[in-house]
Design an enzyme around this catalytic site. Structure first.
Site, short mmCIF file in Angstrom:
data_model
loop_
_atom_site.label_atom_id
_atom_site.label_comp_id
_atom_site.label_asym_id
_atom_site.label_seq_id
_atom_site.Cartn_x
_atom_site.Cartn_y
_atom_site.Cartn_z
N HIS A 121 0.86 -1.18 0.00
CA HIS A 121 0.00 0.00 0.00
C HIS A 121 0.90 1.24 0.00
O HIS A 121 2.03 1.20 0.49
CB HIS A 121 -0.87 -0.03 1.26
CG HIS A 121 -1.95 1.00 1.33
ND1 HIS A 121 -1.69 2.31 1.67
CD2 HIS A 121 -3.29 0.91 1.13
CE1 HIS A 121 -2.83 2.98 1.68
NE2 HIS A 121 -3.81 2.17 1.35
N CYS A 361 -4.65 2.51 -3.82
CA CYS A 361 -3.42 3.00 -3.16
C CYS A 361 -2.28 2.01 -3.33
O CYS A 361 -1.52 1.74 -2.40
CB CYS A 361 -3.66 3.30 -1.68
SG CYS A 361 -4.80 4.66 -1.39
#
Length: 406
Positions: A121, A361
């Site tokens: 992420h 993300c």
């Protein structure tokens, strides 16, 4: 507690969206909140709202007890040695930034290495990019296998005696890959590096024992595990935290303040400047109680069955690509040929089905997958196979609709 009894604890699920019963398949972004959590937060604000640690009056004492009892509950939840190792933060992102800013900046120099993976992420990429720029350290990536898993041989080849930090997700928020953190931590420690774990997608869904994993730092968020937004946890080994400087300074975290010098409180409070996230911690404690009453093993087994069922159902749809390994956590990320993921999510929403679309993300992973975006359906303890059937039917409708448009 059976699935219908569990669902009754989540009032938000009992509604229609666009004329259809809500099918919420976006728990990897944020989970829904059960009644015990909502009630715990409401009770705090209605009955004993007060600041903590400073006051000696009754409400202040009750609030302090609720806040610190939550810390002990978190300690037990992840099997940390002491409450000194449990720091409340705003979430996983804040916790990882704290490690990067406090530990990373003070322990890295030019020529040192930071090792992460392509599946991380952004919250576990950008802080390390910044630290590398400021210290001259080198950022390295563990390659992925074709199915989106990490092979230990690749970890051994990537991590060297120049590596000082290895930071990886326990579970990928895109692929559902469950990484062998314990074995990777052994490799990191053998080379003199510390092991940092992003457990945002792991803590809500499986038992975590930080002592068994032997990780040095671990971060997770409350809002993905039935708790409120704005509360997270940083676990760190006591000996490491003791030698780290606080990232934020001000009230609450001080021992003595003079005109030109100040000293800090002991752990864990030296890392919690200002009025802490009191209601959030109390809500997180209620969420932990709720999850443990159901049983983390039961939750993990339920999600595993849902994920395997979803893989089976979605694999039957021609022109649909699924990303990630066969054995995975409770999510399925996919694309429909010639249909943008945002269009997929829009049509599914018209059917009352909430999924996530975009890069999640995880833009480096999107590049590795050779796509710009994907759609993601993620499952939790309140989801059912019937909802996956509705998802499969709606995806088929979406495919046919755009096929006719084209």
């Amino acid at each position: 507690m059976n699935i219908q009894d569990i669902r009754k604890q989540f009032p938000i699920l009992d509604q229609e969206v666009n004329g259809h019963p809500l099918v919420y398949l976006d728990s990897a972004a944020t989970s829904q909140k059960p009644l015990p959590v909502i009630e715990a937060i409401t009770k705090y604000y209605r009955e004993y709202n007060s600041n903590v640690h400073r006051g000696v009056h009754t409400l202040g004492t009750r609030a302090t007890d609720g806040y610190e009892n939550a810390r002990e509950k978190v300690r037990q939840f992840i099997q940390a040695k002491s409450i000194e190792e449990i720091i409340f933060t705003r979430g996983t992102t804040t916790a990882l930034n704290m490690v990067a800013s406090s530990y990373g900046l003070s322990h890295l120099q030019k020529g040192d290495e930071i090792v992460i993976s392509y599946m991380e992420h952004h919250a576990n990429i950008i802080p390390w990019q910044q630290v590398a720029k400021e210290t001259g350290a080198k950022l390295k990536y563990i390659p992925l296998q074709e199915d989106g898993t990490i092979a230990l041989k690749d970890v051994e080849e990537t991590v060297t005696n120049q590596t000082k930090i290895v930071s990886l997700a326990l579970v990928s928020n895109v692929l559902g890959t469950i990484n062998p953190i314990k074995e990777i931590a052994e490799i990191a420690h053998k080379n003199g590096a510390v092991m940092v774990v992003d457990a945002a997608q792991g803590a809500p869904h499986m038992k975590i024992d930080v002592q068994n994993l032997d990780c040095d730092f671990l971060a997770f968020s409350g809002h993905k595990m039935c708790g409120p937004t704005g509360i997270g946890v940083l676990y760190g080994k006591k000996e490491l935290l003791e030698n780290m400087e606080p990232v934020e300074t001000g009230g609450e975290m001080i021992d003595f303040v003079g005109l030109y010098e100040s000293t800090w409180k002991e752990l864990p409070w030296k890392f919690e400047a200002g009025t802490p996230i009191i209601a959030g911690a109390i809500g997180l404690a209620a969420a932990i109680d709720f999850l443990e009453d159901i049983g983390l093993d039961n939750i993990a087994n339920h999600e595993h069955k849902l994920a395997q069922y979803a893989l089976q159902r979605l694999s039957e749809i021609e022109g649909l690509t699924i990303y990630g390994p066969q054995e995975r956590a409770g999510l399925v990320t996919f694309n429909i040929e010639d249909v943008h993921p945002h269009d997929v999510a829009t049509v599914l929403d018209a059917e009352g089905i909430a999924v996530r679309a975009g890069h999640h993300c995880a833009q480096p992973l999107m590049k590795w997958l050779n796509v710009s975006a994907t759609a993601r359906a993620s499952f939790y303890l309140y989801n059912t196979e019937d909802e996956i059937d509705k998802l499969a039917l709606a995806i088929q409708k979406t495919k046919e609709y755009f096929g006719n448009v084209i």
